[in-house]
Design a protein around this motif. Structure first.
Motif, PDB file in Angstrom:
ATOM      1  N   GLN A 121      12.570   2.881 -18.268  1.00  0.00           N
ATOM      2  CA  GLN A 121      11.851   3.077 -19.552  1.00  0.00           C
ATOM      3  C   GLN A 121      10.451   3.182 -19.522  1.00  0.00           C
ATOM      4  O   GLN A 121       9.727   3.638 -20.163  1.00  0.00           O
ATOM      5  CB  GLN A 121      12.637   2.420 -20.703  1.00  0.00           C
ATOM      6  N   GLU A 122      10.063   2.574 -18.412  1.00  0.00           N
ATOM      7  CA  GLU A 122       8.444   2.223 -18.351  1.00  0.00           C
ATOM      8  C   GLU A 122       8.179   1.991 -16.804  1.00  0.00           C
ATOM      9  O   GLU A 122       8.907   1.306 -16.104  1.00  0.00           O
ATOM     10  CB  GLU A 122       8.158   1.137 -19.074  1.00  0.00           C
ATOM     11  N   ILE A 123       7.137   2.707 -16.613  1.00  0.00           N
ATOM     12  CA  ILE A 123       6.534   2.383 -15.334  1.00  0.00           C
ATOM     13  C   ILE A 123       4.872   2.126 -15.548  1.00  0.00           C
ATOM     14  O   ILE A 123       4.225   2.693 -16.165  1.00  0.00           O
ATOM     15  CB  ILE A 123       6.393   3.678 -14.595  1.00  0.00           C
ATOM     16  N   ALA A 124       4.836   0.669 -15.305  1.00  0.00           N
ATOM     17  CA  ALA A 124       3.491   0.126 -15.415  1.00  0.00           C
ATOM     18  C   ALA A 124       2.524   0.376 -14.297  1.00  0.00           C
ATOM     19  O   ALA A 124       3.093   0.126 -13.123  1.00  0.00           O
ATOM     20  CB  ALA A 124       3.641  -1.239 -15.990  1.00  0.00           C
ATOM     21  N   VAL A 125       1.512   0.235 -14.320  1.00  0.00           N
ATOM     22  CA  VAL A 125       0.390   0.297 -13.257  1.00  0.00           C
ATOM     23  C   VAL A 125      -0.844  -0.779 -13.263  1.00  0.00           C
ATOM     24  O   VAL A 125      -1.363  -0.550 -14.410  1.00  0.00           O
ATOM     25  CB  VAL A 125      -0.231   1.545 -13.066  1.00  0.00           C
ATOM     26  N   ASP A 126      -1.100  -1.270 -12.339  1.00  0.00           N
ATOM     27  CA  ASP A 126      -2.224  -2.510 -12.452  1.00  0.00           C
ATOM     28  C   ASP A 126      -3.674  -1.685 -12.931  1.00  0.00           C
ATOM     29  O   ASP A 126      -3.672  -0.414 -12.204  1.00  0.00           O
ATOM     30  CB  ASP A 126      -2.487  -2.960 -11.042  1.00  0.00           C
ATOM     31  N   GLU A 127      -4.397  -1.894 -13.857  1.00  0.00           N
ATOM     32  CA  GLU A 127      -5.428  -1.115 -14.399  1.00  0.00           C
ATOM     33  C   GLU A 127      -6.733  -0.897 -13.347  1.00  0.00           C
ATOM     34  O   GLU A 127      -7.225  -0.106 -13.289  1.00  0.00           O
ATOM     35  CB  GLU A 127      -5.998  -1.886 -15.736  1.00  0.00           C
ATOM     36  N   GLU A 128      -6.461  -1.863 -12.228  1.00  0.00           N
ATOM     37  CA  GLU A 128      -7.419  -1.614 -11.040  1.00  0.00           C
ATOM     38  C   GLU A 128      -7.039  -0.677  -9.876  1.00  0.00           C
ATOM     39  O   GLU A 128      -7.806  -0.548  -9.144  1.00  0.00           O
ATOM     40  CB  GLU A 128      -7.650  -2.804 -10.476  1.00  0.00           C
ATOM     41  N   ASN A 129      -5.913   0.083 -10.055  1.00  0.00           N
ATOM     42  CA  ASN A 129      -5.460   0.835  -9.017  1.00  0.00           C
ATOM     43  C   ASN A 129      -6.217   2.175  -9.247  1.00  0.00           C
ATOM     44  O   ASN A 129      -6.281   2.856 -10.521  1.00  0.00           O
ATOM     45  CB  ASN A 129      -3.827   1.190  -9.179  1.00  0.00           C
ATOM     46  N   PRO A 130      -6.936   2.592  -8.049  1.00  0.00           N
ATOM     47  CA  PRO A 130      -7.920   3.631  -8.169  1.00  0.00           C
ATOM     48  C   PRO A 130      -7.116   5.086  -8.106  1.00  0.00           C
ATOM     49  O   PRO A 130      -7.833   6.229  -8.343  1.00  0.00           O
ATOM     50  CB  PRO A 130      -8.767   3.374  -6.923  1.00  0.00           C
ATOM     51  N   SER A 158      12.346  -1.254 -15.796  1.00  0.00           N
ATOM     52  CA  SER A 158      10.989  -1.132 -15.813  1.00  0.00           C
ATOM     53  C   SER A 158      10.305  -1.660 -14.284  1.00  0.00           C
ATOM     54  O   SER A 158      11.137  -2.137 -13.679  1.00  0.00           O
ATOM     55  CB  SER A 158      10.035  -1.873 -16.806  1.00  0.00           C
ATOM     56  N   ILE A 159       9.261  -1.168 -13.833  1.00  0.00           N
ATOM     57  CA  ILE A 159       8.509  -1.475 -12.536  1.00  0.00           C
ATOM     58  C   ILE A 159       7.095  -1.279 -12.617  1.00  0.00           C
ATOM     59  O   ILE A 159       6.527  -0.648 -13.343  1.00  0.00           O
ATOM     60  CB  ILE A 159       9.023  -0.631 -11.541  1.00  0.00           C
ATOM     61  N   THR A 160       6.335  -2.313 -12.047  1.00  0.00           N
ATOM     62  CA  THR A 160       5.027  -2.413 -12.028  1.00  0.00           C
ATOM     63  C   THR A 160       4.207  -2.058 -10.884  1.00  0.00           C
ATOM     64  O   THR A 160       4.983  -2.620  -9.748  1.00  0.00           O
ATOM     65  CB  THR A 160       4.563  -3.641 -12.787  1.00  0.00           C
ATOM     66  N   LEU A 161       3.559  -1.160 -10.639  1.00  0.00           N
ATOM     67  CA  LEU A 161       2.834  -0.721  -9.377  1.00  0.00           C
ATOM     68  C   LEU A 161       1.591  -1.495  -9.140  1.00  0.00           C
ATOM     69  O   LEU A 161       0.878  -1.418 -10.275  1.00  0.00           O
ATOM     70  CB  LEU A 161       2.491   0.716  -9.403  1.00  0.00           C
ATOM     71  N   PRO A 162       1.372  -1.980  -8.076  1.00  0.00           N
ATOM     72  CA  PRO A 162       0.316  -2.935  -8.034  1.00  0.00           C
ATOM     73  C   PRO A 162      -0.992  -2.315  -7.610  1.00  0.00           C
ATOM     74  O   PRO A 162      -1.144  -0.869  -7.415  1.00  0.00           O
ATOM     75  CB  PRO A 162       0.483  -3.791  -6.690  1.00  0.00           C
ATOM     76  N   LYS A 163      -2.179  -2.801  -7.680  1.00  0.00           N
ATOM     77  CA  LYS A 163      -3.711  -2.275  -7.514  1.00  0.00           C
ATOM     78  C   LYS A 163      -3.836  -1.807  -6.162  1.00  0.00           C
ATOM     79  O   LYS A 163      -4.452  -0.739  -5.696  1.00  0.00           O
ATOM     80  CB  LYS A 163      -4.766  -3.004  -8.012  1.00  0.00           C
ATOM     81  N   SER A 164      -3.007  -2.326  -5.344  1.00  0.00           N
ATOM     82  CA  SER A 164      -3.322  -1.962  -4.010  1.00  0.00           C
ATOM     83  C   SER A 164      -2.568  -0.656  -3.463  1.00  0.00           C
ATOM     84  O   SER A 164      -2.833  -0.048  -2.554  1.00  0.00           O
ATOM     85  CB  SER A 164      -2.551  -2.975  -3.030  1.00  0.00           C
ATOM     86  N   THR A 221       1.077  -1.204  -0.023  1.00  0.00           N
ATOM     87  CA  THR A 221      -0.028   0.049   0.035  1.00  0.00           C
ATOM     88  C   THR A 221       1.045   1.502  -0.051  1.00  0.00           C
ATOM     89  O   THR A 221       0.322   2.313  -0.405  1.00  0.00           O
ATOM     90  CB  THR A 221      -1.069  -0.038   1.108  1.00  0.00           C
ATOM     91  N   ARG A 222       2.103   1.333   0.328  1.00  0.00           N
ATOM     92  CA  ARG A 222       2.876   2.518   0.864  1.00  0.00           C
ATOM     93  C   ARG A 222       4.314   2.115   0.208  1.00  0.00           C
ATOM     94  O   ARG A 222       4.940   1.227   0.780  1.00  0.00           O
ATOM     95  CB  ARG A 222       2.851   2.932   1.966  1.00  0.00           C
ATOM     96  N   ILE A 223       4.839   3.082  -0.625  1.00  0.00           N
ATOM     97  CA  ILE A 223       6.320   3.437  -1.102  1.00  0.00           C
ATOM     98  C   ILE A 223       6.743   4.547  -0.423  1.00  0.00           C
ATOM     99  O   ILE A 223       6.012   5.558  -0.884  1.00  0.00           O
ATOM    100  CB  ILE A 223       6.510   3.307  -2.207  1.00  0.00           C
ATOM    101  N   GLY A 224       7.811   4.553   0.469  1.00  0.00           N
ATOM    102  CA  GLY A 224       8.414   5.589   1.081  1.00  0.00           C
ATOM    103  C   GLY A 224       9.345   6.569   0.247  1.00  0.00           C
ATOM    104  O   GLY A 224       9.560   6.400  -0.850  1.00  0.00           O
ATOM    105  N   ASP A 225       9.714   7.668   0.896  1.00  0.00           N
ATOM    106  CA  ASP A 225      10.323   8.843  -0.076  1.00  0.00           C
ATOM    107  C   ASP A 225      11.892   8.110  -0.574  1.00  0.00           C
ATOM    108  O   ASP A 225      12.495   7.369   0.171  1.00  0.00           O
ATOM    109  CB  ASP A 225      10.477   9.887   0.868  1.00  0.00           C
ATOM    110  N   TYR A 226      12.143   8.370  -1.853  1.00  0.00           N
ATOM    111  CA  TYR A 226      13.388   8.094  -2.420  1.00  0.00           C
ATOM    112  C   TYR A 226      13.903   6.480  -2.378  1.00  0.00           C
ATOM    113  O   TYR A 226      14.806   6.179  -2.410  1.00  0.00           O
ATOM    114  CB  TYR A 226      14.570   8.644  -1.672  1.00  0.00           C
ATOM    115  N   ALA A 227      12.662   5.766  -2.354  1.00  0.00           N
ATOM    116  CA  ALA A 227      12.691   4.068  -2.236  1.00  0.00           C
ATOM    117  C   ALA A 227      13.641   3.626  -3.171  1.00  0.00           C
ATOM    118  O   ALA A 227      14.322   2.841  -2.861  1.00  0.00           O
ATOM    119  CB  ALA A 227      11.396   3.780  -2.123  1.00  0.00           C
TER     120      ALA A 227
END
Length: 441
Positions: free
Chosen positions: A159-168, A137-143, A122-128
């Motif tokens: 080159q790419e940041i992906a995000v789960d399509e269900e992330n609000p 590349s990295i994919t951020l979860p829906k949570s 649910t949380r990623i901190g500063d400068y992680a």
């Protein structure tokens, strides 16, 4: 070992990462992974053994649970600094059940090419992930609901940041990260190595975060429409290929003057395009302020500042290694911020001002650091008089006391006490024994 140069030092700059904490003990270790108990001692937090020596290397797999003293604990978090400066890590696998990644948890893991983010996060901190240079590349979860400050700063291979399509909250379009929630629409991160020469900010975006382009290695032109209302000083200070800014006429806060980014009424120069190969630039009359970092690390050899200028922001001209002359036409020396001019610039570049204003600039904060101040229109070399006691043998100049040698542009090329070595044959100006002499070799 790689060294780091952060976007904003105390440079570049404005929003530095927090310093790592002092050494602290971990509670226990299992299978080469170090842990602390959670506050209720019902779970485990991945941590570090030492911040002076890397705690981990290679491929790291974090288990979903760990058994210690016959007690099985769920692994729930990655502690702040857990993998800080572990330059030998190549990949990290995180289990489901991890809910938080702390500040600078993977900071300076240069060789880390991949990390999976579990659907429970649910949380990623500063400068992680700052300075994870090999991660593409990295994919951020829906949570995920909370992304800290400057999480991907200096991820130069990204080159790419992906995000789960269900992330609000977060979305990805063409690999670019946005925050869209209720009435907020923010450009969060443009991937540093995205291989595109031009980019148009979507019309609904209202804000560009100040680390969104840190850096951008290939972007040559950015077009900003009418609805962006916030861009912080220094946002584009690492867009090293940038040639041009284009701003919609009806944008309320910004404008472009010959491709240079200004505020709406063109009284503040926000960013000079760093990819331009021009050797000279005259800041337009009417400009009152150079924003922080606005011309830092440019390729310019000369800058002409207008009579209307009243201030030069932090690091505004710092790091411009090719700059040989600065002309300031303001009668009153403009106020200067922290390291508006760095020490190298002060030592090597000539400052030209109105002749009557030389005394004021010679004592003004920031400006007085220039080693040579000349009247506008005068020779860069100053007056040349006959000298005594100066001799030359080969490329060695000898005289009693301090010797300073300049080339024909006025740049200091050699110095020494009693002797100085010339860089090669040519025309030079030598100052020694209280006088100046020309040398032609």
């Amino acid at each position: 070992m790689k060294t780091s140069v952060l976007k904003k030092t105390g440079l570049i700059m404005l929003g530095l990462a927090a310093c790592a904490p002092a050494m602290q003990a971990y509670d226990f270790s299992v299978g080469g992974i170090y842990y602390n108990y959670t506050g209720d001692r019902k779970g485990a937090v991945v941590t570090w053994a030492s911040l002076t020596e890397p705690s981990y290397s290679g491929k790291i797999t974090i288990p979903a649970e760990v058994t210690f003293h016959m007690e099985t604990l769920k692994v729930k978090q990655i502690d702040s600094y857990a993998f800080f400066n572990c330059q030998g890590i190549t990949s990290v696998t995180l289990p489901e059940g991890i809910t938080a990644i702390g500040d600078q948890a993977f900071s300076h893991c240069y060789a880390m090419t991949s990390v999976n983010l579990p659907q429970t996060l649910t949380r990623i901190g500063d400068y992680a992930f700052e300075f994870c240079e090999d991660m593409t590349s990295i994919t951020l979860p829906k949570s995920l609901t909370s992304l800290g400050y400057s999480v991907f700063q200096e991820c130069r291979g990204l080159q790419e940041i992906a995000v789960d399509e269900e992330n609000p909250f977060y979305t990805s379009e063409d690999g670019i990260l946005y925050l869209r929630f209720q009435d907020q629409a923010v450009l969060v991160q443009y991937p540093a190595s995205k291989p595109a020469g031009e980019f148009t900010v979507p019309d609904d975006i209202q804000e560009i975060t100040d680390y969104a382009f840190t850096p951008s290695l290939y972007l040559k032109k950015i077009t900003i429409g009418p609805n962006v209302t916030k861009v912080t000083d220094g946002t584009f200070c690492e867009c090293t290929a940038m040639q041009e800014f284009e701003i919609a006429d009806d944008n309320a806060v910004m404008s472009a003057v010959d491709g240079v980014l200004f505020n709406k009424d063109a009284t503040t120069l926000i960013q000079y395009p760093l990819g331009r190969a021009d050797e000279a630039y005259a800041v337009p009359e009417g400009t009152q302020h150079l924003a922080a970092l606005s011309m830092s690390n440019s390729r310019l050899k000369s800058v002409d500042l207008p009579a209307t200028l009243t201030s030069v922001g932090d690091y505004a001209l710092a790091g411009s290694a090719q700059l040989t002359s600065v002309t300031s036409r303001a009668t009153v020396p403009p106020a200067t911020g922290t390291m508006a001019f760095d020490n190298s610039l002060l030592a090597s570049a000539l400052l030209f001002v109105n002749e009557d204003d030389i005394p004021a600039y010679s004592t003004a904060a920031g400006w007085s650091g220039f080693s040579r101040i000349r009247a506008i229109g005068s020779s860069a070399l100053g007056s040349v008089t006959s000298a005594t006691g100066v001799s030359v043998s080969g490329l060695t100049v000898t005289a009693d006391g301090a010797i300073r040698v300049y080339d024909t542009t006025g740049r200091l090329v050699a110095s020494g006490q009693d002797t100085a070595t010339l860089p090669g044959k040519g025309l030079y100006i030598v100052q020694a024994n209280g006088s100046t002499v020309k040398l032609s070799l």
